[in-house]
Design a protein around this motif. Structure first.
Motif, PDB file in Angstrom:
ATOM      1  N   ILE A  84       0.846  -1.180   0.000  1.00  0.00           N
ATOM      2  CA  ILE A  84       0.000   0.000   0.000  1.00  0.00           C
ATOM      3  C   ILE A  84       0.887   1.238   0.000  1.00  0.00           C
ATOM      4  O   ILE A  84       2.011   1.198   0.504  1.00  0.00           O
ATOM      5  CB  ILE A  84      -0.939   0.001   1.237  1.00  0.00           C
ATOM      6  N   LYS A  85       0.408   2.323  -0.600  1.00  0.00           N
ATOM      7  CA  LYS A  85       1.158   3.580  -0.587  1.00  0.00           C
ATOM      8  C   LYS A  85       0.188   4.747  -0.621  1.00  0.00           C
ATOM      9  O   LYS A  85      -0.987   4.588  -0.965  1.00  0.00           O
ATOM     10  CB  LYS A  85       2.127   3.662  -1.756  1.00  0.00           C
ATOM     11  N   SER A  86       0.685   5.921  -0.267  1.00  0.00           N
ATOM     12  CA  SER A  86      -0.175   7.101  -0.277  1.00  0.00           C
ATOM     13  C   SER A  86      -0.316   7.621  -1.704  1.00  0.00           C
ATOM     14  O   SER A  86       0.559   7.413  -2.552  1.00  0.00           O
ATOM     15  CB  SER A  86       0.418   8.191   0.615  1.00  0.00           C
ATOM     16  N   LYS A  87      -1.430   8.293  -1.958  1.00  0.00           N
ATOM     17  CA  LYS A  87      -1.687   8.816  -3.292  1.00  0.00           C
ATOM     18  C   LYS A  87      -0.922  10.105  -3.549  1.00  0.00           C
ATOM     19  O   LYS A  87      -0.631  10.443  -4.693  1.00  0.00           O
ATOM     20  CB  LYS A  87      -3.188   9.045  -3.474  1.00  0.00           C
ATOM     21  N   LYS A  88      -0.627  10.858  -2.478  1.00  0.00           N
ATOM     22  CA  LYS A  88       0.154  12.080  -2.628  1.00  0.00           C
ATOM     23  C   LYS A  88       1.009  12.292  -1.383  1.00  0.00           C
ATOM     24  O   LYS A  88       0.847  11.589  -0.381  1.00  0.00           O
ATOM     25  CB  LYS A  88      -0.748  13.283  -2.896  1.00  0.00           C
ATOM     26  N   THR A  89       1.906  13.248  -1.448  1.00  0.00           N
ATOM     27  CA  THR A  89       2.860  13.491  -0.368  1.00  0.00           C
ATOM     28  C   THR A  89       2.292  14.482   0.638  1.00  0.00           C
ATOM     29  O   THR A  89       1.565  15.409   0.276  1.00  0.00           O
ATOM     30  CB  THR A  89       4.170  14.059  -0.949  1.00  0.00           C
ATOM     31  N   ASP A 114       4.260   8.058   5.002  1.00  0.00           N
ATOM     32  CA  ASP A 114       5.161   8.266   3.873  1.00  0.00           C
ATOM     33  C   ASP A 114       6.192   9.346   4.193  1.00  0.00           C
ATOM     34  O   ASP A 114       7.398   9.186   3.936  1.00  0.00           O
ATOM     35  CB  ASP A 114       4.332   8.657   2.644  1.00  0.00           C
ATOM     36  N   GLN A 145      -0.167   9.462   4.264  1.00  0.00           N
ATOM     37  CA  GLN A 145       0.691  10.596   3.912  1.00  0.00           C
ATOM     38  C   GLN A 145       1.682  10.898   5.041  1.00  0.00           C
ATOM     39  O   GLN A 145       2.849  11.211   4.784  1.00  0.00           O
ATOM     40  CB  GLN A 145      -0.166  11.823   3.618  1.00  0.00           C
ATOM     41  N   GLU A 190      -5.949   7.500   3.977  1.00  0.00           N
ATOM     42  CA  GLU A 190      -5.068   8.197   3.044  1.00  0.00           C
ATOM     43  C   GLU A 190      -4.263   9.279   3.757  1.00  0.00           C
ATOM     44  O   GLU A 190      -3.063   9.440   3.516  1.00  0.00           O
ATOM     45  CB  GLU A 190      -5.881   8.808   1.902  1.00  0.00           C
ATOM     46  N   GLN A 191      -4.902  10.022   4.648  1.00  0.00           N
ATOM     47  CA  GLN A 191      -4.181  11.058   5.389  1.00  0.00           C
ATOM     48  C   GLN A 191      -3.125  10.448   6.311  1.00  0.00           C
ATOM     49  O   GLN A 191      -2.007  10.969   6.419  1.00  0.00           O
ATOM     50  CB  GLN A 191      -5.180  11.905   6.180  1.00  0.00           C
TER      51      GLN A 191
END
Length: 381
Positions: free
Chosen positions: A120-125, A161, A158, A154-155
């Motif tokens: 899994i990874k975040s959609k934005k930084t 990440d 971030q 998602e938050q």
């Protein structure tokens, strides 16, 4: 320890080793490395190590993280600038505008596991600066700003990440620093020699066999004590699985002087230690004969000590942590050497053993602690 997010340090396992092999802190690091609590609680605590003076180069960095964390050239420059800002700070902890909720904390733990596994990874930084839409991080006041409402996965991703990328930037910073320190140090004892010395000492004192354990070695510069030494850690090869499954395991630690090869202490951690402490009574200095007998047998049979003289026993006061109230320290002199034992009182288990060539540093260490004692240790002993 303490699975601590460390801003101004290196990856988490290295920080744990740092704490465990810092001889200054042994009397006060009683709750160190409580594995269950470490993994559960500390993913949510951003701890800065400007006051933790040990700088460590871990020989076995987290290879998986290096594959998972990728940064653009612009990101690398931004995180390098953040590292330089953090290194000038005297704050111990990165701050938050509010605490994470229990739900956020629990979800962050699970999300971090998946993130590190690469599933899994975040959609934005996470935004970096001031007055962005929350969540964001302001490096100038070292504060995480979270929205008042419950954060989404998602938050939280971030934030994870961001923390992982900052860890990577910090690791690069400290690796360069420590390599420079090693290059400017007249290291007379090689890493291999230090491991061999630590291994033989631990095996002899604790009656254990370490051949089937992983070994981690670090070159350490202790700014506070102005020392440089090898930190050696022996741990089970499958420690992550043992931790996840709540299995019993042991770890062993040692500090070896890089100039002389002298083993300055050996220490242990037992995964059942929390339960062991829980059933132990608080220390009674009037009833330590069994501990003294064990200590004297070790000096005689394991260290070949002669002319054994008991000097002092003490307990740490003014601390609410259960382990400190259930530990007793015994100081002995044998010939012209001094040894300090650290016991869990109720179980009479020896946790650690410290070696001193003279009593000056030992006395200064004890005098700097709020303690209750019997016997005495003077500079003239």
């Amino acid at each position: 320890m303490k699975n601590i997010k460390n801003h101004k340090s290196i990856p988490i396992i290295t920080v744990v080793m740092l704490l465990l092999i810092s001889a200054i802190a042994f009397p006060v690091l009683a709750e160190k490395f409580q594995i269950n609590g470490m993994v559960k609680g500390a993913n949510n605590v951003e701890v800065r190590s400007s006051i933790i003076q040990d700088l460590v180069l871990d020989k076995k960095q987290n290879e998986v993280k290096e594959d998972i964390i990728t940064m653009t050239e612009e990101e690398e420059k931004a995180f390098d600038e953040i590292v330089l800002l953090l290194e000038k700070s005297t704050l111990l902890t990165s701050q938050q505008n509010r605490e994470l909720s229990e739900s956020e904390s629990n979800r962050m733990i699970e999300l971090r596991k998946k993130f590190r596994a690469g599933t899994i990874k975040s959609k934005k930084t996470l935004p970096i600066g001031e007055n962005f839409e929350k969540p964001y991080f302001n490096p100038h006041n070292e504060t995480y700003y979270y929205p008042e409402e419950e954060m989404t996965d998602e938050q939280l991703l971030q934030i994870i990440d961001f923390q992982e990328k900052l860890d990577k930037a910090l690791a690069k910073f400290w690796e360069a620093y420590i390599h420079n320190e090693m290059g400017n140090t007249d290291i007379r004892i090689t890493e291999e020699e230090a491991i061999k010395s630590a291994k033989s000492t631990i095996e002899r004192i604790f009656d254990v066999e370490l051949d089937n354990m992983d070994v981690k070695s670090q070159f350490i510069k202790d700014e506070y004590k102005k020392e440089k030494y090898w930190g050696i850690v022996f741990q089970p090869k499958n420690i992550d699985i043992l931790m996840e499954q709540g299995k019993i395991f042991w770890m062993y630690f040692s500090k070896v002087n890089v100039y002389t090869g002298k083993v300055e202490f050996v220490d242990t951690f037992y995964s059942g230690q929390i339960e062991e402490v829980g059933v132990s009574p608080e220390t009674d200095l009037k009833n330590i004969d069994d501990h003294k007998r064990i200590a004297e047998e070790i000096i005689k049979n394991k260290l070949n000590g002669k002319n054994i003289e008991f000097l002092k026993a003490y307990i740490v006061k003014g601390d609410s942590r259960p382990l400190l109230r259930r530990k007793v320290y015994l100081v002995y002199k044998a010939e012209n050497k001094y040894v300090e034992f650290e016991f869990i009182y109720g179980s009479k288990r020896m946790m650690a053993l410290f070696f001193y060539d003279n009593p000056i540093r030992l006395k200064e260490k004890i005098d700097g602690i709020d303690h209750e004692a019997i016997g005495s240790l003077s500079y003239n002993n």
